[in-house]
Motif scaffolding. Structure first.
Motif, short mmCIF file in Angstrom:
data_model
loop_
_atom_site.label_atom_id
_atom_site.label_comp_id
_atom_site.label_asym_id
_atom_site.label_seq_id
_atom_site.Cartn_x
_atom_site.Cartn_y
_atom_site.Cartn_z
N SER A 58 38.83 43.69 39.63
CA SER A 58 38.01 42.48 39.46
C SER A 58 38.82 41.21 39.25
O SER A 58 38.26 40.15 39.02
CB SER A 58 37.07 42.66 38.26
OG SER A 58 37.82 42.91 37.07
N SER A 59 40.15 41.30 39.35
CA SER A 59 40.96 40.12 39.04
C SER A 59 42.25 40.11 39.83
O SER A 59 42.77 41.17 40.22
CB SER A 59 41.27 40.11 37.53
OG SER A 59 42.19 39.09 37.21
N GLU A 60 42.77 38.92 40.06
CA GLU A 60 44.07 38.76 40.70
C GLU A 60 45.19 38.75 39.67
O GLU A 60 46.37 38.69 40.01
CB GLU A 60 44.10 37.45 41.50
CG GLU A 60 43.24 37.46 42.75
CD GLU A 60 43.72 38.48 43.76
OE1 GLU A 60 44.92 38.50 44.08
OE2 GLU A 60 42.88 39.28 44.24
N THR A 61 44.83 38.80 38.40
CA THR A 61 45.83 38.80 37.32
C THR A 61 46.65 40.08 37.37
O THR A 61 46.12 41.18 37.59
CB THR A 61 45.13 38.70 35.95
OG1 THR A 61 44.39 37.49 35.89
CG2 THR A 61 46.16 38.71 34.82
N LEU A 62 47.96 39.96 37.16
CA LEU A 62 48.84 41.11 37.11
C LEU A 62 49.00 41.58 35.67
O LEU A 62 49.28 40.78 34.77
CB LEU A 62 50.20 40.77 37.70
CG LEU A 62 50.26 40.49 39.20
CD1 LEU A 62 51.67 40.10 39.62
CD2 LEU A 62 49.79 41.69 39.99
N PHE A 63 48.84 42.91 35.47
CA PHE A 63 49.02 43.52 34.17
C PHE A 63 50.19 44.50 34.22
O PHE A 63 50.47 45.08 35.27
CB PHE A 63 47.75 44.25 33.72
CG PHE A 63 46.57 43.35 33.51
CD1 PHE A 63 46.35 42.75 32.28
CD2 PHE A 63 45.68 43.08 34.54
CE1 PHE A 63 45.26 41.90 32.08
CE2 PHE A 63 44.59 42.25 34.36
CZ PHE A 63 44.38 41.66 33.12
N ILE A 64 50.84 44.71 33.10
CA ILE A 64 52.03 45.56 33.04
C ILE A 64 51.65 47.03 33.09
O ILE A 64 50.79 47.50 32.35
CB ILE A 64 52.83 45.27 31.76
CG1 ILE A 64 53.38 43.84 31.81
CG2 ILE A 64 53.97 46.27 31.58
CD1 ILE A 64 53.88 43.31 30.50
N LYS A 65 52.31 47.73 34.00
CA LYS A 65 52.17 49.18 34.09
C LYS A 65 53.27 49.77 33.21
O LYS A 65 54.45 49.73 33.55
CB LYS A 65 52.33 49.64 35.54
CG LYS A 65 52.11 51.13 35.75
CD LYS A 65 50.67 51.52 35.66
CE LYS A 65 50.47 52.99 36.03
NZ LYS A 65 49.07 53.43 35.83
N GLU A 66 52.87 50.30 32.07
CA GLU A 66 53.87 50.73 31.09
C GLU A 66 54.67 51.94 31.57
O GLU A 66 54.18 52.78 32.33
CB GLU A 66 53.20 51.06 29.76
CG GLU A 66 52.61 49.85 29.06
CD GLU A 66 52.18 50.17 27.65
OE1 GLU A 66 52.89 49.75 26.71
OE2 GLU A 66 51.13 50.83 27.49
#
Length: 440
Positions: free
Chosen positions: A413-421
């Motif tokens: 739902s977003s273009e924001t990048l989140f950290i894949k731990e």
């Protein structure tokens, strides 16, 4: 027949002979004249074509940079074609796009009920004091903009928005300088002194209609001079000695990043699917500030721990907004217990090595430099969160510098990048003597 008599048929024969010779000479003369005329015409056409293209060819490099910096798509027709003219409202849009490094101003400007071309950009510029309503309004928004108008608007942005003290010293001999009012003179001298205007000329000819080639030059030079395309206070590298060998893979490089960090090879898990920073930047630059915040805040939490005060709840709260997956409470609790039992205390700093953001064919990657100081610990093993998940990771120094290409992912739902731990060792981008072993 009498002596000296010439028959009429003999006069006609001579006349035809003379006429035939004259016609032949006339044809040769006509051919020569036609050839000369053609050569002259072709010469004029070639000369005109050469002059025309030489005049525009010097702007080709700016057109290319407009594409790299993501500014081309802001034009009304999404093209930075050097030879096209620019409207007043379009020019304002390009200037603000350069200032804020955005493709849309929706997140900055308030909505407007005005419906003329680029109204939301113009209305915002009017409120900021960059342009006046007399200069641009619904009735003239589509008129072609003049060179001198754009110079004043850029000057206004520098003085009123960036709050940079202008340099209006008259260091240049401009023959037509008296044709301009005070604001125009200040703008001309300041933009010359700051090298936003770089051409060598004796006349400004500010009343001419502006074409994209000239505006591209102004936009690119302004963006590079005042670092509007970087994040925060980062400065574009202008030191030739610090330019990395693979600089053609980046939209720009920063003075604060060592060139050998840029030269670290990119991860490649998708062969043809790799998107290098120079191509990723133009369509995603609006997210770079967020990317920097996410990776730095996340790793700064991991690197700054104290066994005396660390708590699982606080640790989780600090990192959960930055990570892609749900945090495993059992793994976190195990790490907190490990830190306390081994009296681990560390301090450190994370710095995103922008604009090194790319797609490796499977995952988005951001290069991050980690600087760590081990202040106390009963062990040299598994000091950083997630190290416990992959056997043993050992550190042989109290001062550690590591570069990692951290993995980031988007949600549906977003273009924001989140950290894949994951473990530090799984994302390390350059071999470090600080990490001496890894046992699975």
């Amino acid at each position: 027949m009498g002596e000296g008599f010439v028959p009429s048929y003999q006069d006609e024969e001579e006349r035809l002979k003379v006429r035939k010779e004259k016609d032949r000479k006339d044809r040769i003369k006509s051919i020569i004249i036609s050839v000369i005329a053609s050569i002259v015409a072709l010469g004029i056409i070639f000369l005109g074509y050469t002059i025309f293209n030489v005049d525009y060819s010097k702007y080709e490099k700016y057109e290319e940079k407009m594409d790299i910096y993501g500014f081309s798509k802001v034009y009304d027709n999404q093209k930075a074609n050097t030879k096209e003219k620019v409207t007043k409202s379009e020019a304002v849009k390009m200037i603000l796009s350069c200032l804020y490094n955005v493709s849309s101003i929706d997140g900055i400007a308030m909505p407007t009920e005005e419906t003329y071309s680029n109204a939301i950009w113009v209305e915002y510029a009017i409120k900021q004091g960059i342009v006046s309503r007399e200069e641009i309004n619904a009735s003239n928004a589509n008129d072609k903009v003049k060179y001198q108008e754009v110079l004043v608007w850029l000057y206004n942005i520098k003085a009123k928005v960036l709050n940079i003290e202008p340099d209006t010293t008259a260091n240049f001999n401009i023959k037509d300088i008296n044709a301009y009012n005070a604001d125009q003179k200040f703008a001309i001298y300041d933009l010359l002194n700051s090298q936003v205007i770089v051409e060598n000329f004796k006349r400004v000819d500010g009343n001419r209609r502006l074409y994209k080639g000239k505006l591209n030059e102004l936009i690119v030079n302004f963006a590079e001079e005042y670092n509007t395309i970087t994040v925060g206070n980062a400065k574009i590298n202008i030191n030739e000695d610090k330019i990395p060998e693979n600089s053609n893979m980046y939209p720009y490089t920063l003075a604060s990043v060592q060139k050998d960090v840029y030269e670290i090879p990119f991860k490649n898990n998708g062969n043809e699917g790799v998107i290098y920073p120079i191509d990723y930047y133009k369509d995603n630059k609006e997210y770079y500030g967020q990317i920097k915040t996410y990776v730095e805040n996340y790793y700064n939490t991991l690197l700054n721990i104290d066994y005396n005060s660390i708590k699982a709840g606080d640790f989780k709260r600090k990192i959960k907004k930055y990570v892609y997956d749900e945090i495993d409470d059992n793994k976190l609790s195990s790490y907190i217990e490990y830190v306390k039992n081994n009296h681990i205390k560390m301090s450190g700093k994370a710095a995103a090595q922008l604009p090194c953001v790319y797609f490796d064919g499977e995952n988005y990657r951001v290069r991050v430099k980690l600087e760590i100081k081990i202040e106390s610990s009963d062990t040299k093993d598994n000091l950083i969160y997630h190290d416990l998940e992959s056997g043993k990771t050992s550190y042989n120094s109290d001062l550690i510098t590591i570069c990692v290409d951290t993995i980031m992912q988007k949600t549906d739902s977003s273009e924001t990048l989140f950290i894949k731990e994951g473990t530090i060792n799984s994302i390390i981008s350059k071999t470090s003597s600080s990490i001496v072993s890894k046992e699975d």
